[in-house]
Motif scaffolding. Structure first.
Motif, PDB file in Angstrom:
ATOM      1  N   PRO A 167       3.454  18.439   1.826  1.00 30.92           N
ATOM      2  CA  PRO A 167       3.829  17.677   3.025  1.00 30.92           C
ATOM      3  C   PRO A 167       5.139  16.927   2.797  1.00 30.92           C
ATOM      4  N   GLY A 168       6.002  16.929   3.791  1.00 32.29           N
ATOM      5  CA  GLY A 168       7.315  16.309   3.642  1.00 32.29           C
ATOM      6  C   GLY A 168       7.490  15.087   4.512  1.00 32.29           C
ATOM      7  N   ASP A 169       8.328  15.201   5.540  1.00 28.73           N
ATOM      8  CA  ASP A 169       8.602  14.096   6.452  1.00 28.73           C
ATOM      9  C   ASP A 169       7.877  14.370   7.778  1.00 28.73           C
ATOM     10  N   PHE A 170       7.045  13.431   8.203  1.00 25.96           N
ATOM     11  CA  PHE A 170       6.302  13.616   9.452  1.00 25.96           C
ATOM     12  C   PHE A 170       5.852  12.258   9.977  1.00 25.96           C
ATOM     13  N   ASP A 171       5.536  12.221  11.270  1.00 25.32           N
ATOM     14  CA  ASP A 171       5.088  10.988  11.913  1.00 25.32           C
ATOM     15  C   ASP A 171       3.637  10.701  11.549  1.00 25.32           C
ATOM     16  N   VAL A 172       3.310   9.419  11.462  1.00 28.44           N
ATOM     17  CA  VAL A 172       1.970   8.966  11.106  1.00 28.44           C
ATOM     18  C   VAL A 172       1.511   7.949  12.136  1.00 28.44           C
ATOM     19  N   THR A 173       0.234   7.997  12.484  1.00 32.93           N
ATOM     20  CA  THR A 173      -0.337   7.031  13.421  1.00 32.93           C
ATOM     21  C   THR A 173      -1.191   6.025  12.658  1.00 32.93           C
ATOM     22  N   MET A 186       5.478  -1.005   8.215  1.00 28.45           N
ATOM     23  CA  MET A 186       6.194  -0.044   7.401  1.00 28.45           C
ATOM     24  C   MET A 186       7.101  -0.800   6.438  1.00 28.45           C
ATOM     25  N   ASP A 187       7.435  -0.163   5.348  1.00 31.25           N
ATOM     26  CA  ASP A 187       8.424  -0.760   4.465  1.00 31.25           C
ATOM     27  C   ASP A 187       9.685  -1.048   5.270  1.00 31.25           C
ATOM     28  N   GLY A 188      10.140  -2.276   5.231  1.00 30.65           N
ATOM     29  CA  GLY A 188      11.262  -2.703   6.061  1.00 30.65           C
ATOM     30  C   GLY A 188      10.822  -3.606   7.190  1.00 30.65           C
ATOM     31  N   GLY A 189       9.486  -3.731   7.394  1.00 31.95           N
ATOM     32  CA  GLY A 189       8.976  -4.678   8.367  1.00 31.95           C
ATOM     33  C   GLY A 189       8.642  -4.102   9.721  1.00 31.95           C
ATOM     34  N   ALA A 190       8.938  -2.818   9.971  1.00 27.50           N
ATOM     35  CA  ALA A 190       8.665  -2.230  11.278  1.00 27.50           C
ATOM     36  C   ALA A 190       7.166  -2.041  11.472  1.00 27.50           C
ATOM     37  N   THR A 191       6.678  -2.381  12.652  1.00 27.11           N
ATOM     38  CA  THR A 191       5.262  -2.210  12.977  1.00 27.11           C
ATOM     39  C   THR A 191       5.047  -1.052  13.946  1.00 27.11           C
ATOM     40  N   VAL A 214       0.853  -1.179   0.000  1.00 23.57           N
ATOM     41  CA  VAL A 214       0.000   0.000   0.000  1.00 23.57           C
ATOM     42  C   VAL A 214       0.891   1.232   0.000  1.00 23.57           C
ATOM     43  N   LEU A 215       0.693   2.111  -0.951  1.00 22.35           N
ATOM     44  CA  LEU A 215       1.447   3.350  -0.988  1.00 22.35           C
ATOM     45  C   LEU A 215       0.491   4.500  -0.692  1.00 22.35           C
ATOM     46  N   VAL A 216       0.739   5.198   0.414  1.00 21.65           N
ATOM     47  CA  VAL A 216      -0.077   6.355   0.795  1.00 21.65           C
ATOM     48  C   VAL A 216       0.701   7.615   0.445  1.00 21.65           C
ATOM     49  N   HIS A 217       0.069   8.522  -0.270  1.00 22.38           N
ATOM     50  CA  HIS A 217       0.729   9.773  -0.605  1.00 22.38           C
ATOM     51  C   HIS A 217      -0.100  10.946  -0.109  1.00 22.38           C
ATOM     52  N   PHE A 218       0.568  11.856   0.606  1.00 27.73           N
ATOM     53  CA  PHE A 218      -0.059  13.050   1.133  1.00 27.73           C
ATOM     54  C   PHE A 218       0.310  14.224   0.234  1.00 27.73           C
ATOM     55  N   ALA A 219      -0.699  14.955  -0.261  1.00 33.42           N
ATOM     56  CA  ALA A 219      -0.452  16.072  -1.163  1.00 33.42           C
ATOM     57  C   ALA A 219      -1.264  17.279  -0.728  1.00 33.42           C
ATOM     58  N   ASN A 220      -0.758  18.457  -1.026  1.00 32.30           N
ATOM     59  CA  ASN A 220      -1.462  19.694  -0.720  1.00 32.30           C
ATOM     60  C   ASN A 220      -2.762  19.749  -1.510  1.00 32.30           C
ATOM     61  N   ALA A 221      -3.874  20.044  -0.838  1.00 34.58           N
ATOM     62  CA  ALA A 221      -5.166  20.109  -1.503  1.00 34.58           C
ATOM     63  C   ALA A 221      -5.270  21.299  -2.451  1.00 34.58           C
ATOM     64  N   ASN A 222      -4.378  22.260  -2.299  1.00 37.57           N
ATOM     65  CA  ASN A 222      -4.336  23.410  -3.201  1.00 37.57           C
ATOM     66  C   ASN A 222      -3.278  23.143  -4.258  1.00 37.57           C
ATOM     67  N   THR A 243       6.547   9.316   7.190  1.00 32.73           N
ATOM     68  CA  THR A 243       6.594   9.534   5.752  1.00 32.73           C
ATOM     69  C   THR A 243       7.964  10.069   5.340  1.00 32.73           C
ATOM     70  N   SER A 244       8.239   9.997   4.058  1.00 31.85           N
ATOM     71  CA  SER A 244       9.399  10.645   3.463  1.00 31.85           C
ATOM     72  C   SER A 244       8.945  11.254   2.157  1.00 31.85           C
ATOM     73  N   HIS A 245       9.164  12.563   2.014  1.00 28.31           N
ATOM     74  CA  HIS A 245       8.716  13.278   0.821  1.00 28.31           C
ATOM     75  C   HIS A 245       7.201  13.142   0.615  1.00 28.31           C
TER      76      HIS A 245
END
Length: 595
Positions: A75-81, A92-97, A60-68, A102-104
């Motif tokens: 949006p760049g690098d930030f924590d996600v719940t 997460m990619d790499g197996g971490a739970t 699953v690839l989630v991408h966050f983009a500016n609505a404008n 995010t990155s970029h």
């Protein structure tokens, strides 16, 4: 295509992963020879995710983009719940739970090996984030089979909101966490008639998550009002329109835990902080008034809303993606004759005025009659579009997003909402629904339960000038007789298409040389032989990502010319342009040392 690959087949060597990275880095460097001018790096939008654990199950690839779409801030690098009933099945990619980040603006996820998603037992979880400078957001993701999924999340930038939204960022005084009383007014934003007012009563104490008083002398408020009838705000609605984590006022699951569909009359997101502490509760309730668009359709009656109508009120907990019933609100008229929805609340979150309908579980508000939409766009024309069912007032009901259609194609909605009148609209597709419209064409009004089929006529733009590109990629172990094939996500961005609000993205998910998923500009082929058409004169860029490191290209301009691959260790190849077939044939051989 369903991914039925066994886990044992996923144990790639480091050489294979390096080979994949080298492939696309090599292509990036080769395409840079097209560049006419050196360009500054554009916004970060493109990634190639190659960590092998992402390939384990249902990537699953989630991408966050500016609505404008006109804003340069992304949006760049930030924590996600990650939360919800199946959060323990997400990695997460790499197996971490844990430690999701995010990155970029990209969040590559997959399901753990013990997950078995199916239509009867879907895997459902929530993704939520607090992005600096943006309104809080949450998205419910439902996986029903072991295949690739791309999820697009639009984020409201406080400083540059899109049309159809109104933003208020303001500060007010407190005395040891107590307000002397203040009124917060949100004027209508561009493309909307709705407005809102929030009154904090004198003597109201700010409280934190646990209900404890907050000691501070300043209150900061970030409020966003979302229009339900605007043609550009749908993609940015927090939580989307098809939630699965919904409870009633007593905490019981609505519709047995099965998903429902919201039909909104308006949404208000309220976030406040006292000092550095987030305000979640109040000692005295806030008084909220939402001015509504009189052209809003009442989903129950099928007519425009009027004084005396009722609409359910729901609150959203962004951290968990859970919607909770707050009861019904009766629409009234204010002193100016405007239709308003007034309510009080002692806690903060997103408040959404929504009717609803459901297909699964215990269906309600649904007609089990298919609707066939016949597309007429002119002989030889085609493209990627959104085909959407909306109310007479343009409220979102259901949609087929990213449909690649030719003249004479049909789009079938197997179930439709039970509403007296609706219409079908078609718009240029934007992967991030940012904005979803402008509308290219629309049908007349009709009853979806009895219509059966309907024609949608519009003229698609004339076909642009393309250059055919063929990629012949071969990999070989220098010390073993082993051939290698690429695997992973690959993305290409067309900056020219983005400027005219057309879909700029090409997605391809490749596994062992086979394209498992592709979207955007058509890419075909397998086993190292691929074909794609790129626009002559358009500017493109791409990224590669491996081992937490980004490899990126500046903009390059696609042009009809031959070239030789740049000197990169282990890469040999060339590109030959044939004017007769208007084709650039790229042939490349990659040599790696295998362990």
């Amino acid at each position: 295509m369903k991914n039925t690959t066994r886990k044992s087949q996923l144990n790639k060597t480091n050489a294979e992963l390096s080979f994949l990275t080298v492939i696309f880095i090599g292509i990036i460097l080769a395409l840079l020879l097209f560049a006419i001018n050196s360009c500054k790096k554009p916004n970060d939008h493109i990634s190639l995710v190659v960590n092998e654990s992402t390939l384990a199950k249902a990537p699953v690839l989630v991408h966050f983009a500016n609505a404008n779409s006109s804003s340069t801030v992304q949006p760049g690098d930030f924590d996600v719940t990650i939360s919800g009933k199946d959060a323990d099945k997400v990695q997460m990619d790499g197996g971490a739970t844990s430690g999701f980040k995010t990155s970029h603006g990209f969040l590559p996820l997959s399901l753990t090996t013990n997950a078995a998603p199916s239509a009867g037992a879907p895997v459902t979880f929530n993704v939520s984030a607090q992005i600096p400078g943006f309104a809080p957001l949450t998205q419910t993701i439902t996986i029903t089979k072991d295949t690739m999924t791309i999820v697009d999340v639009s984020a409201i930038e406080y400083a540059n909101p899109p049309k159809g939204t109104s933003v208020l960022v303001t500060q007010s005084a407190l005395t040891d966490g107590v307000s002397d009383g203040t009124t917060l007014n949100l004027a209508p934003g561009a493309g909307m008639v709705e407005s809102a007012q929030i009154k904090i009563q004198p003597g109201t104490q700010m409280l934190d998550e646990s209900g404890q008083p907050i000691s501070s002398n300043q209150l900061k408020s970030n409020i966003v009002d979302y229009s339900a009838t605007s043609t550009t705000s749908f993609g940015a609605f927090p939580g989307g329109f098809s939630p699965t984590n919904v409870i009633d006022a007593s905490g019981n699951q609505v519709n047995g835990g099965n998903g429902i569909n919201f039909v909104s009359a308006g949404l208000l997101s309220i976030k406040m902080t006292a000092g550095n502490t987030q305000v979640r509760h109040f000692s005295r309730p806030l008084q909220v008034s939402m001015k509504l668009d009189p052209n809003t359709t009442n989903f129950v009656t099928g007519a425009d809303i009027k004084a005396g109508d009722t609409v359910p009120l729901w609150s959203l907990t962004e951290e968990t993606g859970q919607w909770k019933s707050e009861g019904d609100v009766t629409i009234t008229k204010d002193s100016g004759g405007n239709l308003v929805a007034n309510f009080e609340t002692s806690h903060l979150c997103c408040f959404n005025l929504d009717w609803s309908w459901a297909v699964a579980g215990h269906p309600y508000g649904t007609c089990f009659h298919p609707l066939t939409v016949r597309i007429h766009c002119g002989a030889g024309n085609s493209g990627v579009f959104d085909v959407t069912i909306v109310t007479p007032g343009n409220q979102y009901l259901a949609g087929a997003h990213g449909e690649f259609v030719h003249d004479g194609d049909v789009v079938v909605f197997p179930f439709v909402p039970d509403i007296a009148q609706c219409k079908v609209v078609i718009s240029n597709f934007n992967l991030y629904l940012n904005p979803r419209l402008p509308i290219l064409a629309e049908t007349g009004l009709f009853n979806p339960c009895s219509q059966g089929s309907i024609d949608l006529n519009f003229g698609a733009p004339a076909a642009p000038s393309f250059i055919n590109v063929t990629l012949d990629i071969k990999g070989h172990c220098s010390n073993k007789n082993i051939n290698l094939l690429p695997s992973g996500w690959f993305f290409l961005y067309d900056a020219g298409a983005a400027k005219i609000l057309q879909n700029p993205w090409t997605y391809a998910y490749v596994f062992n040389g086979v394209i498992r998923y592709a979207f955007g500009t058509g890419i075909t082929g397998s086993n190292g032989h691929y074909s794609i058409k790129l626009l002559n004169g358009d500017q493109y860029y791409m990224y590669a990502y491996n081992s937490f490191e980004w490899f990126e290209s500046p903009l390059f301009t696609m042009a009809p010319r031959s070239f030789t691959f740049p000197s990169v260790a282990g890469i040999n190849g060339s590109a030959v342009y044939d004017a007769g077939s208007n084709t650039i044939a790229i042939s490349a051989t990659f040599s790696v040392h295998c362990h």
